[in-house]
Design a protein around this motif. Structure first.
Motif, PDB file in Angstrom:
ATOM      1  N   UNK A 265       0.835  -1.204   0.000  1.00 45.24           N
ATOM      2  CA  UNK A 265       0.000   0.000   0.000  1.00 45.24           C
ATOM      3  C   UNK A 265       0.870   1.256   0.000  1.00 45.24           C
ATOM      4  N   UNK A 266       1.887   1.270   0.844  1.00 49.84           N
ATOM      5  CA  UNK A 266       2.782   2.429   0.874  1.00 49.84           C
ATOM      6  C   UNK A 266       3.533   2.584  -0.444  1.00 49.84           C
ATOM      7  N   UNK A 267       3.887   1.458  -1.067  1.00 53.26           N
ATOM      8  CA  UNK A 267       4.590   1.520  -2.343  1.00 53.26           C
ATOM      9  C   UNK A 267       3.723   2.167  -3.423  1.00 53.26           C
ATOM     10  N   UNK A 268       2.449   1.775  -3.467  1.00 51.96           N
ATOM     11  CA  UNK A 268       1.532   2.332  -4.468  1.00 51.96           C
ATOM     12  C   UNK A 268       1.265   3.808  -4.193  1.00 51.96           C
ATOM     13  N   UNK A 269       1.075   4.160  -2.941  1.00 48.40           N
ATOM     14  CA  UNK A 269       0.679   5.529  -2.585  1.00 48.40           C
ATOM     15  C   UNK A 269       1.840   6.511  -2.572  1.00 48.40           C
ATOM     16  N   UNK A 270       3.078   6.027  -2.768  1.00 47.04           N
ATOM     17  CA  UNK A 270       4.224   6.932  -2.885  1.00 47.04           C
ATOM     18  C   UNK A 270       4.783   6.964  -4.304  1.00 47.04           C
ATOM     19  N   UNK A 271       4.194   6.184  -5.203  1.00 46.17           N
ATOM     20  CA  UNK A 271       4.639   6.189  -6.604  1.00 46.17           C
ATOM     21  C   UNK A 271       4.051   7.399  -7.327  1.00 46.17           C
ATOM     22  N   UNK A 272       4.785   7.990  -8.264  1.00 49.34           N
ATOM     23  CA  UNK A 272       4.256   9.120  -9.023  1.00 49.34           C
ATOM     24  C   UNK A 272       2.975   8.744  -9.763  1.00 49.34           C
ATOM     25  N   UNK A 273       2.041   9.677  -9.836  1.00 53.43           N
ATOM     26  CA  UNK A 273       0.783   9.418 -10.528  1.00 53.43           C
ATOM     27  C   UNK A 273      -0.408   9.821  -9.692  1.00 53.43           C
ATOM     28  N   UNK A 274      -1.612   9.477 -10.154  1.00 53.92           N
ATOM     29  CA  UNK A 274      -2.829   9.915  -9.467  1.00 53.92           C
ATOM     30  C   UNK A 274      -3.007   9.317  -8.081  1.00 53.92           C
ATOM     31  N   UNK A 275      -2.333   8.212  -7.781  1.00 50.69           N
ATOM     32  CA  UNK A 275      -2.473   7.577  -6.466  1.00 50.69           C
ATOM     33  C   UNK A 275      -1.398   8.034  -5.481  1.00 50.69           C
ATOM     34  N   UNK A 276      -0.606   9.016  -5.868  1.00 47.18           N
ATOM     35  CA  UNK A 276       0.465   9.505  -5.002  1.00 47.18           C
ATOM     36  C   UNK A 276      -0.119  10.446  -3.945  1.00 47.18           C
ATOM     37  N   UNK A 277      -0.535   9.862  -2.816  1.00 50.73           N
ATOM     38  CA  UNK A 277      -1.184  10.659  -1.770  1.00 50.73           C
ATOM     39  C   UNK A 277      -0.419  10.627  -0.452  1.00 50.73           C
ATOM     40  N   UNK A 278       0.680   9.862  -0.393  1.00 52.29           N
ATOM     41  CA  UNK A 278       1.500   9.830   0.817  1.00 52.29           C
ATOM     42  C   UNK A 278       2.740  10.689   0.606  1.00 52.29           C
ATOM     43  N   UNK A 279       2.949  11.631   1.511  1.00 53.26           N
ATOM     44  CA  UNK A 279       4.139  12.466   1.426  1.00 53.26           C
ATOM     45  C   UNK A 279       5.365  11.640   1.802  1.00 53.26           C
ATOM     46  N   UNK A 280       6.423  11.758   1.010  1.00 56.49           N
ATOM     47  CA  UNK A 280       7.650  11.012   1.277  1.00 56.49           C
ATOM     48  C   UNK A 280       8.857  11.844   0.891  1.00 56.49           C
ATOM     49  N   UNK A 281      10.030  11.440   1.394  1.00 57.94           N
ATOM     50  CA  UNK A 281      11.241  12.190   1.114  1.00 57.94           C
ATOM     51  C   UNK A 281      11.586  12.176  -0.369  1.00 57.94           C
ATOM     52  N   UNK A 282      11.412  11.017  -1.027  1.00 59.92           N
ATOM     53  CA  UNK A 282      11.599  10.915  -2.482  1.00 59.92           C
ATOM     54  C   UNK A 282      10.466  10.046  -3.020  1.00 59.92           C
ATOM     55  N   UNK A 283      10.057  10.243  -4.271  1.00 57.17           N
ATOM     56  CA  UNK A 283       8.993   9.390  -4.824  1.00 57.17           C
ATOM     57  C   UNK A 283       9.479   7.969  -5.066  1.00 57.17           C
ATOM     58  N   UNK A 284       8.555   7.055  -5.090  1.00 52.28           N
ATOM     59  CA  UNK A 284       8.864   5.651  -5.359  1.00 52.28           C
ATOM     60  C   UNK A 284       8.880   5.441  -6.863  1.00 52.28           C
ATOM     61  N   UNK A 285      10.058   5.403  -7.452  1.00 51.45           N
ATOM     62  CA  UNK A 285      10.174   5.250  -8.909  1.00 51.45           C
ATOM     63  C   UNK A 285      10.777   3.913  -9.324  1.00 51.45           C
ATOM     64  N   UNK A 286      11.252   3.117  -8.369  1.00 46.72           N
ATOM     65  CA  UNK A 286      11.896   1.863  -8.763  1.00 46.72           C
ATOM     66  C   UNK A 286      10.901   0.898  -9.391  1.00 46.72           C
ATOM     67  N   UNK A 287       9.606   1.004  -9.016  1.00 43.65           N
ATOM     68  CA  UNK A 287       8.606   0.068  -9.540  1.00 43.65           C
ATOM     69  C   UNK A 287       8.445   0.188 -11.044  1.00 43.65           C
ATOM     70  N   UNK A 288       8.798   1.330 -11.604  1.00 41.10           N
ATOM     71  CA  UNK A 288       8.672   1.511 -13.054  1.00 41.10           C
ATOM     72  C   UNK A 288      10.020   1.570 -13.749  1.00 41.10           C
ATOM     73  N   UNK A 289      11.095   1.275 -13.031  1.00 40.14           N
ATOM     74  CA  UNK A 289      12.447   1.378 -13.574  1.00 40.14           C
ATOM     75  C   UNK A 289      12.974  -0.002 -13.953  1.00 40.14           C
ATOM     76  N   UNK A 290      13.475  -0.138 -15.173  1.00 38.67           N
ATOM     77  CA  UNK A 290      14.080  -1.388 -15.632  1.00 38.67           C
ATOM     78  C   UNK A 290      15.442  -1.551 -14.979  1.00 38.67           C
ATOM     79  N   UNK A 291      15.797  -2.724 -14.460  1.00 38.51           N
ATOM     80  CA  UNK A 291      15.024  -3.963 -14.351  1.00 38.51           C
ATOM     81  C   UNK A 291      14.361  -4.143 -12.986  1.00 38.51           C
ATOM     82  N   UNK A 292      14.332  -3.052 -12.201  1.00 34.16           N
ATOM     83  CA  UNK A 292      13.868  -3.173 -10.817  1.00 34.16           C
ATOM     84  C   UNK A 292      12.370  -3.445 -10.707  1.00 34.16           C
ATOM     85  N   UNK A 293      11.652  -3.335 -11.808  1.00 34.21           N
ATOM     86  CA  UNK A 293      10.221  -3.684 -11.789  1.00 34.21           C
ATOM     87  C   UNK A 293      10.019  -5.151 -11.442  1.00 34.21           C
TER      88      UNK A 293
END
Length: 226
Positions: free
Chosen positions: A160-188
């Motif tokens: 849940x925290x991973x989804x809510x800190x990823x850039x996009x419409x579901x980004x509703x949790x404030x964090x020090x840096x956005x969660x971008x590894x989920x969309x980064x090759x090959x870290x997806x």
């Protein structure tokens, strides 16, 4: 390595047709996840649903239909040694080390690491202990059942925290840096493989424990009658 281990366990313990599906299906799934990040399909685009749903939606469907509801979930739970199902969760130590490194290089927020709000590493470190408990039967099964439920809650917390800190419409949790590894090759591959594997192991473990406890309960009247 973990994918190869999963395939090896499937071929060792599961019926041939199920093992064949996993042997060919798992590499295809991992290739699909890699392709999504390679072609930047997972990157957020204004006005388009979050790309990560292309990973999570099939995962949710697979777990709900195959692991939870189908007879194959029960077959796998009873075919694979219950201690092995628990012990395999130790792979999550490596996942937590990856997440910590992602935070260090600015690809994930601190809250997704064991220095933040992620307690998943405690589940991983305790996996061998609870694998041992399952070999003791009775109370050991009951303690392991509680551990599995705690492990599922820990996974839900991170997902849940991973989804809510990823850039996009579901980004509703404030964090020090956005969660971008989920969309980064090959870290997806991390969200595309390890969380569903951990959830599957927990569900199979719970199924196996419930059957074992039912068998123990059924055997008690027979013992008392003797």
């Amino acid at each position: 390595m973990i994918a190869a281990l999963v395939i090896g366990i499937a071929r060792r313990y599961l019926p041939r047709n199920a093992a064949t599906v996993i042997t060919f299906g798992l590499p295809l799934w991992l290739g699909y996840v890699l392709a999504l990040s390679w072609f930047e399909v997972l990157r957020p685009v204004p006005g388009r649903p979050p790309g990560i749903l292309l990973i999570f939606a099939p995962i949710i469907l697979f777990i709900a239909v195959v692991v939870v509801r189908s007879r194959w979930g029960r077959i796998a739970a009873l075919a694979i040694p219950v201690a092995l199902l628990h012990g395999l969760q130790i792979f999550r130590i490596g996942v937590e080390l990856f997440l910590h490194q992602f935070w260090a290089i600015g690809l994930a927020p601190r809250m997704l690491t064991y220095e933040g709000a992620n307690v998943d590493i405690l589940i991983a470190l305790s996996a061998p202990l609870f694998a041992y408990f399952t070999t003791r039967g009775g109370m050991g099964f009951r303690v392991a059942l509680v551990w599995n439920l705690a492990g599922l809650l820990a996974l839900v917390n991170v997902i849940v925290r991973s989804v809510l800190t990823a850039p996009g419409p579901l980004n509703i949790l404030a964090s020090d840096v956005p969660n971008t590894f989920v969309s980064t090759f090959p870290y997806s591959l991390l969200p595309g493989f390890f969380p569903p594997l951990a959830i599957t192991l927990h569900i199979l473990s719970i199924k196996a424990i419930r059957v074992a406890l039912e068998r123990e309960q059924d055997s008690q009247p027979s013992r008392s009658a003797r």
